[in-house]
Design an enzyme around this catalytic site. Sequence first.
Site, PDB file in Angstrom:
ATOM      1  N   HIS A  26      84.165  48.603  59.240  1.00 48.48           N
ATOM      2  CA  HIS A  26      85.501  49.020  59.678  1.00 48.48           C
ATOM      3  C   HIS A  26      86.017  50.157  58.800  1.00 48.48           C
ATOM      4  CE1 HIS A  26      86.761  46.092  56.571  1.00 48.48           C
ATOM      5  NE2 HIS A  26      87.921  46.704  56.559  1.00 48.48           N
TER       6      HIS A  26
ATOM      7  N   HIS B 221      89.763  52.205  57.564  1.00 47.68           N
ATOM      8  CA  HIS B 221      91.222  52.290  57.508  1.00 47.68           C
ATOM      9  C   HIS B 221      91.600  53.732  57.228  1.00 47.68           C
ATOM     10  CE1 HIS B 221      91.794  47.979  57.507  1.00 47.68           C
ATOM     11  NE2 HIS B 221      91.041  47.841  56.430  1.00 47.68           N
TER      12      HIS B 221
ATOM     13  N   TYR C 250      83.308  55.907  49.297  1.00 48.09           N
ATOM     14  CA  TYR C 250      83.839  56.353  50.592  1.00 48.09           C
ATOM     15  C   TYR C 250      85.312  55.991  50.737  1.00 48.09           C
ATOM     16  CZ  TYR C 250      78.861  56.816  51.196  1.00 48.09           C
ATOM     17  OH  TYR C 250      77.553  57.152  51.029  1.00 48.09           O
TER      18      TYR C 250
END
Length: 191
Positions: free
Chosen positions: A60, A62, A152
Amino acid sequence: MPNYCRVYIPGGTYFLTLVTYRRRPLFKNSSNINLLRSSIAKVKAKKPFKIIAAVVLPEHIHFVWQLPPNDSDYSQRISRLKVLFTRAFKLNQISNIQISESRRKHRESDVWQRRFWEHLIRDETDLQQHLDYVHYNPVKHGLVSCPHLWEYSSFSTWIKKGRYSQDWGCICGGKALKPFDFKRISQKVRE
């Protein structure tokens, strides 16, 4: 089916969560992260926006995005990002995940979950809570012990801006850390 009501404010700042289909860890592979970066750059070139913060985890992502003053269409940007990444990914991968009839009917692939979560950032306190959430997320998921160890993430950018110290949320050198409490925003982030 739920009735989704999104908030569209021109120039708004939004916290966004995108999740891969069946939580496949597509972003464990750095070449897929490069495809994602390229897709984001293409979207930004056509429909500008500012990335305030970001973190890419294996299954996922954000973001905190700020839209231009006269623009409120984050949905179109997310849609385009998903399409561009999916096309690039499909060129490089062979998938053998079974796609449901519903997903085929809606011309959806096996790359992303159908929808995404968004939250309009309301004030500086709300922004800080979401920045903390984004930057602490790799630790929360047990991927690293300290935010500065996750490659990341926009955390290093915020260190350079002076908003965070290098040792924020860090346990390096045996430092004790009081656990972060994200209960106030837990319904907004929707992992």
